[in-house]
Design an enzyme around this catalytic site. Sequence first.
Site, PDB file in Angstrom:
ATOM      1  N   ARG A   1      -6.926  47.198 101.907  1.00 54.45           N
ATOM      2  CA  ARG A   1      -8.111  47.632 101.110  1.00 54.45           C
ATOM      3  C   ARG A   1      -7.710  47.818  99.799  1.00 54.45           C
ATOM      4  O   ARG A   1      -8.669  47.192  98.540  1.00 54.45           O
ATOM      5  CB  ARG A   1      -8.881  48.899 101.465  1.00 54.45           C
ATOM      6  CG  ARG A   1      -9.628  48.495 102.933  1.00 54.45           C
ATOM      7  CD  ARG A   1     -10.263  49.882 103.585  1.00 54.45           C
ATOM      8  NE  ARG A   1     -10.758  50.700 102.549  1.00 54.45           N
ATOM      9  CZ  ARG A   1     -12.144  51.416 102.707  1.00 54.45           C
ATOM     10  NH1 ARG A   1     -12.796  50.771 103.440  1.00 54.45           N
ATOM     11  NH2 ARG A   1     -12.524  52.146 101.836  1.00 54.45           N
TER      12      ARG A   1
ATOM     13  N   ARG B   1     -13.415  40.626  87.700  1.00 57.41           N
ATOM     14  CA  ARG B   1     -13.877  41.119  86.362  1.00 57.41           C
ATOM     15  C   ARG B   1     -13.062  40.631  85.176  1.00 57.41           C
ATOM     16  O   ARG B   1     -13.661  40.253  84.055  1.00 57.41           O
ATOM     17  CB  ARG B   1     -14.055  42.438  86.169  1.00 57.41           C
ATOM     18  CG  ARG B   1     -15.347  43.134  87.251  1.00 57.41           C
ATOM     19  CD  ARG B   1     -16.721  42.647  86.700  1.00 57.41           C
ATOM     20  NE  ARG B   1     -17.667  43.245  87.511  1.00 57.41           N
ATOM     21  CZ  ARG B   1     -18.395  42.555  88.217  1.00 57.41           C
ATOM     22  NH1 ARG B   1     -18.341  40.963  88.182  1.00 57.41           N
ATOM     23  NH2 ARG B   1     -19.466  43.037  88.838  1.00 57.41           N
TER      24      ARG B   1
ATOM     25  N   HIS C   1     -14.149  37.173  84.186  1.00 55.13           N
ATOM     26  CA  HIS C   1     -15.585  37.258  83.719  1.00 55.13           C
ATOM     27  C   HIS C   1     -15.288  37.634  82.103  1.00 55.13           C
ATOM     28  O   HIS C   1     -16.066  37.123  81.328  1.00 55.13           O
ATOM     29  CB  HIS C   1     -16.313  38.211  84.368  1.00 55.13           C
ATOM     30  CG  HIS C   1     -16.943  37.796  85.477  1.00 55.13           C
ATOM     31  ND1 HIS C   1     -17.204  38.744  86.375  1.00 55.13           N
ATOM     32  CD2 HIS C   1     -16.962  36.603  86.244  1.00 55.13           C
ATOM     33  CE1 HIS C   1     -17.395  38.174  87.584  1.00 55.13           C
ATOM     34  NE2 HIS C   1     -17.522  37.045  87.378  1.00 55.13           N
TER      35      HIS C   1
ATOM     36  N   SER D   1       0.818  54.144  98.574  1.00 51.08           N
ATOM     37  CA  SER D   1       2.294  54.668  98.989  1.00 51.08           C
ATOM     38  C   SER D   1       3.287  54.358  97.693  1.00 51.08           C
ATOM     39  O   SER D   1       4.092  55.176  97.616  1.00 51.08           O
ATOM     40  CB  SER D   1       2.650  54.419 100.353  1.00 51.08           C
ATOM     41  OG  SER D   1       3.133  52.987 100.346  1.00 51.08           O
TER      42      SER D   1
ATOM     43  N   SER E   1      -9.243  55.880 102.023  1.00 50.98           N
ATOM     44  CA  SER E   1     -10.145  55.541 101.655  1.00 50.98           C
ATOM     45  C   SER E   1     -10.665  56.109 100.088  1.00 50.98           C
ATOM     46  O   SER E   1     -11.172  55.626  99.278  1.00 50.98           O
ATOM     47  CB  SER E   1     -11.639  56.001 102.512  1.00 50.98           C
ATOM     48  OG  SER E   1     -11.741  55.278 103.676  1.00 50.98           O
TER      49      SER E   1
ATOM     50  N   GLU F   1      -8.396  54.073  97.606  1.00 50.19           N
ATOM     51  CA  GLU F   1      -9.163  53.138  97.436  1.00 50.19           C
ATOM     52  C   GLU F   1     -10.560  53.059  96.620  1.00 50.19           C
ATOM     53  O   GLU F   1     -10.463  51.999  95.947  1.00 50.19           O
ATOM     54  CB  GLU F   1      -9.338  52.441  98.870  1.00 50.19           C
ATOM     55  CG  GLU F   1      -8.044  52.270  99.713  1.00 50.19           C
ATOM     56  CD  GLU F   1      -8.137  52.131 101.007  1.00 50.19           C
ATOM     57  OE1 GLU F   1      -7.355  52.220 101.613  1.00 50.19           O
ATOM     58  OE2 GLU F   1      -9.235  52.645 101.745  1.00 50.19           O
TER      59      GLU F   1
ATOM     60  N   ASP G   1     -12.486  49.452  87.218  1.00 50.39           N
ATOM     61  CA  ASP G   1     -13.649  49.367  86.738  1.00 50.39           C
ATOM     62  C   ASP G   1     -13.763  50.059  85.148  1.00 50.39           C
ATOM     63  O   ASP G   1     -14.014  49.468  84.198  1.00 50.39           O
ATOM     64  CB  ASP G   1     -14.923  49.715  87.331  1.00 50.39           C
ATOM     65  CG  ASP G   1     -15.263  48.755  88.513  1.00 50.39           C
ATOM     66  OD1 ASP G   1     -14.815  47.443  88.508  1.00 50.39           O
ATOM     67  OD2 ASP G   1     -16.323  48.950  89.302  1.00 50.39           O
TER      68      ASP G   1
END
Length: 185
Positions: free
Chosen positions: A46, A57, A60, A88, A149, A152, A160
């Site tokens: 992930r 991005r 872009h 990790s 999770s 990630e 972003d």
Amino acid sequence: MQTTQYVTEIIKELNRTADLLTNEEAEKLVDHVLESKKIFVAGAGRSGFMAKSFAMRMMHMGLDTYVVGESVTPNLEKDDILIIGSGSGETKSLISMAEKAKNLGATVALVTIFPESTIGKVADISIKLPAKSKTETDSEFNTIQPMGSLFEQTLLLFFDAIILRVMEKKGLNSETMFGRHANLE
């Protein structure tokens, strides 16, 4: 708990994590992204998906960016940067990439839970994301979410934020970037 309540809890965890981020290494990464000839990203699982979205991005924005392992990825050189996302910092294939990039004279950056990891020791830039690793049973960064999770999700948001900062420094906006969006659909 209802599904929508889980969404609220996840956002609370992300807010808590975001409040613990430091800016110094992030700004160093922004500067290296802007100065590098080519930008390579890598991650496994992930984390790799988050790195791919980061590469998209950057493309872009008109930056020369590649995902390690894709068939159209060119060679890495001295004036390039390799950005690795790894909770990790111990994934064997990523350690090998970091060492090779370092031997070629490129800048190596790691975004991780563990800056003191094997990759962290190789990296020129290590950015700590405060989260619980998928193997930790006890952590100061508790989460209701499974495995890695929280890391990630934080990685995606961090990438972003790097994009927004690079956009700001380059004077770009969403409209100028949209011209580089895929249009063959």
